[in-house]
Scaffold this active site. Structure first.
Site: not given
Ligand code: CMC
Length: 428
Positions: A309, A367
């Protein structure tokens, strides 16, 4: 809210300094007011994904991502989930205080009146292919409401805004259930005055004119609580979309339709559907290491859906509540040893022992477990994000109303760092 505190920034090239005001809220980090930065220095700020940028003042929801805390109007989500109904929470989000008994009755009564949709709207729904994704139907049909209610938001009174908010909350489940009925070729079921908001949702989805449908109180309560947990979440992508669309004075129904589109993406609300599909792909505990390895592989775009998140760097409090509810719902309604739930629990356990997930503070989010409950209630996977949208409409409407009431609100208009070709002449 404003304070006299400032932050000094220095331009290393010219040595010039500038005092920027600090804005402090009730909770959370202070924000540097950079609205005068461009005028005074000629610089923009750059913050891709708005990681460090506050876009508005808001008194609705607060998240402390480090503590894993979520408050609606100051009340902890755990207390609201235990002690209140979704209708009370919707009122709270819209009005700032929990309703009195009279206010609640009046609110529910008005929602009943607003829950009817124009009969010709059913033609829009039946115009979709039977296999249209229900989120596609929702985006289109909610957007089309703007033609039935062609209000001009820039000249709306607070009372008009309140009516639009209530119409949205009231009509959303009716449209959602109608889109489901269309997908299965079933007849449209009207909302019933004597049923609760969530009871109506279940009835409109699962009853038929031929057969009486008994609403299971466990299902009704579980759905009500899920709706509370999804009702608002500060300035997330869909809420920011609603505010940005609304900042131009656009029609509220069109703005909420824009929010639904943003919610649909798998990085946001679409994740609940993606989680169930992912668990089906993983299928067995023995496959967990392979999927975790893929999630950690930088060259593989795969991510564990339902994990991570932007704001929570601790356990998402909503996920904790939903996980607990899964045990209760499955015990009472379904299979208490549901293999999908077992698999989800095991996946969580394995990630929480893994350096990659620990280091990045990746915990299950809202989720991850919600789909297990939806499935136990008989809700098909492609309707999961629709359920999220119904609940979030309360938050979107409250945030849109708050923005409209702010005398200082302006059209949202971010800037950019241009890195296309330099000025050139057409070679002719
Ligand atoms: N699986 C594997 N690695 C992950 C994941 C994941 N689900 N989420 C984040 N990471 C890693 C990412 O690759 C990055 O690694 P590094 O630092 O080595 O580059 C690090 O964690 C930080 O991630 P980020 O992409 O910079 O984080 P963000 O804040 O931009 O994205 C997120 C947040 C929710 C979009 C992301 O965690 C994600 O894609 N999660 C899976 C989809 C999901 O479950 N979404 C629902 C979110 S909560 C409810 C809502 O908002 O509706």
């Amino acid at each position: 809210m404003s304070s006299q505190k400032t932050v000094t920034v220095t331009d290393n090239q010219t040595g010039k300094t500038l005092q920027l005001p600090l804005i402090e809220g009730t909770h959370g980090p202070a924000a540097i007011d950079i609205s005068g930065l461009y005028k005074n220095t000629g610089y923009f700020t750059y913050d891709q994904g708005f990681v460090s940028t506050a876009s508005c003042h808001s008194a609705i929801t607060f998240i402390d991502g480090e503590k894993g805390q979520l408050l609606y109007r100051g009340y902890p989500i755990e207390q609201l989930a235990e002690k209140c109904s979704f209708m009370e929470v919707a009122w709270l989000l819209l009005n700032g205080e929990l309703p009195t008994e009279q206010e609640l009755l009046g609110f529910e009564d008005r929602l009943t009146d607003y829950s009817l949709i124009n009969e010709s709207l059913k033609n829009f729904i039946s115009g979709f292919y039977h296999d249209a994704h229900p989120m596609a139907v929702l985006v289109g049909v909610v957007g089309s409401l703007s033609s039935f209610y062609p209000v001009d938001a820039s000249s709306m009174t607070p009372a008009d805004a309140e009516v639009a908010a209530m119409q949205l909350i009231a009509k959303m489940p009716v449209i959602a259930a109608a889109s489901y009925k269309h997908s299965v070729g079933g007849p449209f079921i009207y909302p019933r005055e004597w049923l609760s908001y969530t009871g109506n949702m279940l009835n409109m989805m699962f009853s038929t004119p031929a057969r009486r449908y008994e609403i299971d109180p466990v299902a009704e309560k579980a759905l009500d609580m899920i709706f509370i947990l999804h009702a608002d979440h500060e300035q997330n992508a869909s809420t920011s979309t609603v505010r940005l669309a609304g900042s131009s004075g656009a029609n509220p129904f069109a703005c909420i339709s824009a929010g639904i589109a943003s919610l649909w993406g798998p990085a946001h609300g679409g994740a609940n559907e993606a989680v169930l599909n992912m668990l089906e792909d993983i299928s067995e505990v023995k496959n967990i290491p392979r999927f975790m390895a893929r999630a950690k592989d930088r060259n593989d775009p795969f991510r564990l859906m339902g994990f991570g998140h932007r704001v929570y760097k601790n356990y998402d409090p909503r996920a904790r509540l939903i996980r607990k509810m899964c045990h209760e719902v499955l015990e009472k309604l379904g299979d208490s040893s549901d293999p999908t739930f077992e698999l989800a629990l095991r996946l969580e356990e394995e990630t929480q022992k893994d350096e990659y997930f620990i280091e990045r503070k990746l915990y299950p989010n809202v989720d991850f477990y919600s789909g297990i409950i939806y499935r136990a209630l008989g809700i098909p996977t492609n309707m999961f994000t629709v359920m999220f949208a119904i609940a979030r409409t309360a938050g979107w409407a409250a945030q849109w109303k708050e923005m409209l009431a702010d005398p200082n609100h302006r059209i949202g208009r971010p800037r950019q760092v241009y890195n296309g070709p330099a000025r050139r002449d057409v070679p002719r």
